[in-house]
Design an enzyme around this catalytic site. Structure first.
Site, PDB file in Angstrom:
ATOM      1  CD  GLU A 175      -3.102  -1.029   2.140  1.00 28.90           C
ATOM      2  OE1 GLU A 175      -2.873  -0.432   3.202  1.00 28.90           O
ATOM      3  OE2 GLU A 175      -4.192  -1.550   1.880  1.00 28.90           O
ATOM      4  CD  GLU A 374      -3.979  -6.056   2.670  1.00 26.66           C
ATOM      5  OE1 GLU A 374      -4.795  -5.319   3.254  1.00 26.66           O
ATOM      6  OE2 GLU A 374      -2.749  -5.910   2.735  1.00 26.66           O
TER       7      GLU A 374
HETATM    8  C1  BG6 Z   1      -4.356  -2.736   4.808  1.00 21.67           C
HETATM    9  C2  BG6 Z   1      -3.050  -3.272   5.286  1.00 21.67           C
HETATM   10  O1  BG6 Z   1      -4.304  -1.375   5.010  1.00 21.67           O
HETATM   11  O2  BG6 Z   1      -5.528  -3.049   5.451  1.00 21.67           O
HETATM   12  C3  BG6 Z   1      -3.155  -4.321   6.368  1.00 21.67           C
HETATM   13  O3  BG6 Z   1      -2.238  -3.722   4.241  1.00 21.67           O
HETATM   14  C4  BG6 Z   1      -4.307  -3.979   7.281  1.00 21.67           C
HETATM   15  O4  BG6 Z   1      -1.921  -4.390   7.023  1.00 21.67           O
HETATM   16  C5  BG6 Z   1      -5.591  -4.024   6.475  1.00 21.67           C
HETATM   17  O5  BG6 Z   1      -4.400  -4.796   8.406  1.00 21.67           O
HETATM   18  C6  BG6 Z   1      -6.853  -3.761   7.259  1.00 21.67           C
HETATM   19  O6  BG6 Z   1      -6.745  -2.571   7.976  1.00 21.67           O
HETATM   20  P1  BG6 Z   1      -6.944  -2.527   9.543  1.00 21.67           P
HETATM   21  O7  BG6 Z   1      -6.576  -1.153   9.940  1.00 21.67           O
HETATM   22  O8  BG6 Z   1      -8.373  -2.847   9.778  1.00 21.67           O
HETATM   23  O9  BG6 Z   1      -6.045  -3.557  10.103  1.00 21.67           O
END
Ligand code: BG6
Length: 478
Positions: A175, A374
């Site tokens: 990211e 993701e």
């Molecule tokens: C992304 C990241 O921003 O989202 C992860 O690559 C992160 O590391 C995921 O955990 C979800 O975000 P959060 O803040 O809910 O953990």
């Protein structure tokens, strides 16, 4: 109406959110190890010195460092074809500027990748996922220092050489474009290790640090392809398409500029050059950034093989009454709610169609294979008396997004390598440091302070995903 047989259904995590063992076997402390726990309403912040009476969630993670064999067995039973994780830079170079790598750290990832490969699970590896060595922050000021490029390239070269026969898919910086939200201290810190930066300098500092990261990323791609021409090396963008709040042309231009400001990182990593609007903007801002001709040549040569993306939400913006000529995008100030969409408990705007939109948008812009590395829903789970977790809300979220992805593949013809839901197993939230913001299909019995049995339980979503993988997707026509 099926996906191709080698479609990579998987799951994703990152080292600092799962491994724990933060100071074992020669590991140095990373920027993640200095971040204390927060919550939805309490921002995370760093302490330069680790304090005994504060909670640093990366220190315990979910103890995957010791439990990886058992967890991989659960992934195997689930039917995963791939597993995305990151290499903790500080296990390999504890201080970032060390001469020699730490053999114990290298060995850990040998074991991890061997175990995955033994189970027929393809490792997908991010080189830097919000976890650079803290020493590089203290000594060099993080990525605003050009020296970081060499340190990163050395780290990448070491792991490429070591794992060249075990790992094929790589991504450089997780990211990388989060820092476009340059007023967010957490974004500047997590992406670039920048701790002290007055607000008035944060935009310039972000552009300088990001430039060095992009040069490092491009050099890494070039070297990686020399080490193993079969490597597939991608970028990784936080994809959240930005919509105009109305059909007012000014709102539409505002959204266009906001997208330009969020995705120029991808323009460089995929197309090999700075977009003209940004060159003009940087020049007119009189920042005198350190961007050399040799850097620009490297950026041109080191373009990526695929676009990795995370997708959780879309955003909506509205033009301000006091808009300047540039329509500069300030995420917190310019964002408005979208009345057509619901939000998660943490205020993330849920928008499955936005995923199909994003896949089309990225495909048209970059003409590269895409990899959704993701996607998922952070939610609180309840364990029933007989140890079951009925997380229909998570199934609904995943199903609606996978269905839009399948439409993008089947109806729009887009080349998508795979899909790895975030937090295939419960882990520490990067944004808040909470354990209770759970993404997993596998439950981990542990609270926000790190206490619990650590026992793994299979949620309803685990069985649902297992079946989906068996059928190679939802199969839209059925
Ligand atoms: C992304 C990241 O921003 O989202 C992860 O690559 C992160 O590391 C995921 O955990 C979800 O975000 P959060 O803040 O809910 O953990």
């Amino acid at each position: 109406m099926k996906l191709k047989d080698n479609f990579l259904w998987g799951g994703a995590v990152a080292a600092h959110q799962v491994e724990g063992a933060w100071n074992e076997d020669g590991k140095g402390d990373s920027i993640a190890d200095h971040l204390i726990a927060g919550s939805k309403n309490k921002k995370r912040y760093i302490t330069p010195v680790i304090s005994r009476d504060k909670i640093y969630p990366s220190h315990f993670g979910i103890d995957l460092y010791h439990l990886y064999k058992k967890d991989i067995k659960l992934f195997d039973d689930l039917g995963l074809k791939c597993f995305r994780t990151s290499i903790a830079w500080t296990r390999i170079y504890p201080n970032g500027d060390d001469n020699e790598p730490n053999e114990t750290g290298l060995k850990f990832y040998d074991n991890l990748f061997d175990e995955l490969n033994k189970s027929g699970i393809e490792p997908i590896v991010t080189l830097s996922h919000f976890e650079m060595p803290y020493n590089l922050v203290k000594k060099y000021g993080g990525w605003k220092n050009r020296k970081l490029i060499d340190f990163f390239v050395k780290f990448a070269e070491t792991v490429f050489n070591r794992y060249k026969s075990k790992v094929k898919y790589w991504m450089t910086f997780n990211e990388i474009n989060n820092q476009s939200d340059f007023q967010s201290k957490l974004a500047l810190y997590s992406n670039s290790g920048i701790t002290e930066c007055p607000l008035k300098d944060s935009e310039k500092t972000m552009y300088q640090a990001a430039h060095y990261e992009l040069v490092a990323s491009a050099r890494t791609v070039i070297i990686g392809h020399k080490i193993n021409p079969n490597f597939k090396i991608g970028c990784m963008l936080a994809m959240a398409p930005i919509y105009p709040s109305t059909s007012n042309p000014k709102d539409i231009f505002k959204a266009e500029r906001a997208n330009q400001a969020r995705y120029w990182f991808g323009d460089i990593q995929c197309l090999g050059m700075y977009p003209v609007w940004l060159k003009t903007y940087q020049k007119r801002s009189n920042w005198n950034l350190d961007i050399t001709v040799s850097d620009l040549n490297i950026l041109k040569k080191g373009t990526v093989d695929f676009v990795g993306l995370s997708y959780y939400m879309s955003m909506t913006v509205k033009v301000g009454d006091d808009e300047d000529q540039y329509y500069t995008f300030y995420e917190e100030k310019d964002k408005v709610k979208n009345k057509y969409l619901k939000e998660s408990e943490w205020g993330w705007q849920i928008d499955p169609v936005g995923l199909r939109f994003s896949l089309n948008w990225l495909n048209d812009r970059y003409h590269k294979p895409l990899f959704i590395v993701e996607n998922g829903l952070g939610a609180k789970d309840k364990v029933s008396d007989n140890n079951e977790i009925h997380d229909q809300y998570r199934i609904n979220y995943l199903k609606s997004h996978i269905s839009e992805m399948e439409k993008a593949i089947i109806y729009d013809g887009i080349d998508i390598i795979g899909y790895t839901p975030w937090g295939i197993i419960d882990l520490i939230s990067a944004g808040t440091g909470e354990m209770s913001k759970r993404y997993g299909l596998i439950y981990v019995d542990q609270n926000n302070k790190g206490y619990g049995t650590g026992k793994r339980l299979l949620k309803d979503s685990y069985y649902w995903y297992q079946n989906l993988i068996k059928n190679n997707g939802i199969n839209l026509e059925n």
